[in-house]
Structure formats: structure tokens, C-alpha cells
Design a protein around this motif. Structure first.
Motif, PDB file in Angstrom:
ATOM      1  N   LEU A  63      38.097  46.559  29.684  1.00  0.00           N
ATOM      2  CA  LEU A  63      39.535  46.371  29.552  1.00  0.00           C
ATOM      3  C   LEU A  63      40.110  46.030  30.913  1.00  0.00           C
ATOM      4  N   ILE A  64      41.044  45.092  30.942  1.00  0.00           N
ATOM      5  CA  ILE A  64      41.753  44.721  32.164  1.00  0.00           C
ATOM      6  C   ILE A  64      43.217  45.068  31.973  1.00  0.00           C
ATOM      7  N   VAL A  89      42.777  42.392  27.400  1.00  0.00           N
ATOM      8  CA  VAL A  89      43.716  42.422  28.516  1.00  0.00           C
ATOM      9  C   VAL A  89      44.972  43.139  28.038  1.00  0.00           C
ATOM     10  N   HIS A  90      45.427  44.103  28.838  1.00  0.00           N
ATOM     11  CA  HIS A  90      46.685  44.802  28.535  1.00  0.00           C
ATOM     12  C   HIS A  90      47.674  44.502  29.655  1.00  0.00           C
ATOM     13  N   HIS A  91      48.873  44.051  29.274  1.00  0.00           N
ATOM     14  CA  HIS A  91      49.922  43.787  30.251  1.00  0.00           C
ATOM     15  C   HIS A  91      50.744  45.059  30.406  1.00  0.00           C
ATOM     16  N   TYR A  92      50.581  45.693  31.550  1.00  0.00           N
ATOM     17  CA  TYR A  92      51.256  46.965  31.828  1.00  0.00           C
ATOM     18  C   TYR A  92      52.746  46.713  32.021  1.00  0.00           C
ATOM     19  N   SER A  93      53.568  47.587  31.485  1.00  0.00           N
ATOM     20  CA  SER A  93      55.014  47.362  31.525  1.00  0.00           C
ATOM     21  C   SER A  93      55.626  47.653  32.893  1.00  0.00           C
ATOM     22  N   SER A 113      40.527  47.326  36.326  1.00  0.00           N
ATOM     23  CA  SER A 113      39.506  47.020  35.327  1.00  0.00           C
ATOM     24  C   SER A 113      38.794  48.308  34.951  1.00  0.00           C
ATOM     25  N   ILE A 114      38.743  48.582  33.670  1.00  0.00           N
ATOM     26  CA  ILE A 114      38.097  49.791  33.166  1.00  0.00           C
ATOM     27  C   ILE A 114      36.698  49.413  32.721  1.00  0.00           C
ATOM     28  N   ILE A 115      35.723  50.064  33.335  1.00  0.00           N
ATOM     29  CA  ILE A 115      34.318  49.812  33.038  1.00  0.00           C
ATOM     30  C   ILE A 115      33.851  50.722  31.905  1.00  0.00           C
ATOM     31  N   ASP A 116      34.166  52.015  32.044  1.00  0.00           N
ATOM     32  CA  ASP A 116      33.811  53.004  31.041  1.00  0.00           C
ATOM     33  C   ASP A 116      35.050  53.843  30.755  1.00  0.00           C
ATOM     34  N   PRO A 117      35.566  53.840  29.520  1.00  0.00           N
ATOM     35  CA  PRO A 117      36.797  54.578  29.248  1.00  0.00           C
ATOM     36  C   PRO A 117      36.624  56.093  29.219  1.00  0.00           C
ATOM     37  N   GLY A 118      35.400  56.578  29.179  1.00  0.00           N
ATOM     38  CA  GLY A 118      35.181  58.024  29.161  1.00  0.00           C
ATOM     39  C   GLY A 118      35.661  58.630  27.856  1.00  0.00           C
ATOM     40  N   ASP A 119      36.458  59.697  27.942  1.00  0.00           N
ATOM     41  CA  ASP A 119      36.956  60.395  26.760  1.00  0.00           C
ATOM     42  C   ASP A 119      38.206  59.749  26.179  1.00  0.00           C
ATOM     43  N   SER A 120      38.764  58.778  26.857  1.00  0.00           N
ATOM     44  CA  SER A 120      40.013  58.157  26.433  1.00  0.00           C
ATOM     45  C   SER A 120      39.768  57.112  25.350  1.00  0.00           C
ATOM     46  N   ASP A 121      40.769  56.931  24.489  1.00  0.00           N
ATOM     47  CA  ASP A 121      40.699  55.865  23.482  1.00  0.00           C
ATOM     48  C   ASP A 121      41.627  54.715  23.850  1.00  0.00           C
TER      49      ASP A 121
END
Length: 128
Positions: A63-64, A89-93, A113-121
Motif C-alpha cells: 500500500l502507498i 494507493v491511498h490519498h491521505y487527507s 509505503s507499507i510493506i507488511d500491515p501487521g495486525d492492521s486491516d
């Protein structure tokens, strides 16, 4: 006298509608901020434009997240690389300072850039 009451009514309706919109926007930004903080704590991520491009080229990015004040040329370049890598791609507000603060850093970052989201969804939220 009727003109003043009409203007007063219009202003109160305008301010009421603005506060309703901002509460909804704030709730969604709080939602993404909490998920972003959890992803940063439990997963792996890179901050910065060059690190994001590198992770996209290698194919590691899942995710970017791009801040809203990222320069347009950089934004389109990152979106192009993400399209080639089939990465969301997420456009942050918020701006780059808000994005840096949301991931717990004391500096501004326009791209995350998120490589591994871990426990987050956060990956599911970004697709919506």
C-alpha cells in the motif's frame, strides 16, 4: 428586520452543514489514522519518496499512502509505478506533516509505503 433574520438563518444553516461535513471527514480520518498507527507499530513500512519508488520497483509495497500536498509530478509518478506493480494507493487527507505525525515520526513525509500491515486491516480500508 426581515433581511437580518433571513441572513441569520442562512448563516446558521451554512455553519450547521459545515460542521456536519467536518465531523464525518474527521471520523474517516481518525479511522485511517488509527489503522495507520497500528500498521506502523506492528508491521513494516518505509517513509519517503525514494524508498517508496524502490519498494514499488522491487515489488514489496502492498500500500502507498500519499499526502495531499505532495507535488503533482511526484504524485503521478508514484501512481504510475503503483499501477504497474498492482499496488493500492491511498490519498491521505492531511498534509505531509500530518502524515508524519500519524505514523509516529517527528518529521514530515509526503509518501509512506507499507510493506507488511501487521495486525492492521489498513489494506481493506484503502481499497474502499
Amino acid at each position: 428586520v426581515s433581511t437580518q433574520s433571513t441572513w441569520g438563518h442562512l448563516l446558521s444553516v451554512y455553519f450547521f452543514s459545515c460542521t456536519m461535513v467536518s465531523k464525518k471527514g474527521k471520523k474517516s480520518s481518525d479511522n485511517i489514522n488509527s489503522r495507520l498507527q497500528l500498521a506502523v507499530k506492528s508491521g513494516k513500512f518505509f517513509t519517503g519518496y525514494l524508498s517508496a519508488l524502490k519498494s514499488l520497483r522491487v515489488g514489496k509495497a502492498r500500500l502507498i499512502v500519499i499526502a495531499n500536498n505532495c507535488p503533482p509530478l511526484r504524485k503521478t509518478e508514484i501512481e504510475y509505478y503503483a499501477m504497474l506493480a498492482k499496488t493500492a494507493v491511498h490519498h491521505y487527507s492531511g498534509n505531509n506533516i500530518d502524515l508524519g505525525t500519524a505514523c509516529g515520526k517527528m518529521y514530515a513525509t509526503s509518501v509512506l509505503s507499507i510493506i507488511d500491515p501487521g495486525d492492521s486491516d489498513i489494506l481493506n480500508v484503502a481499497k474502499e
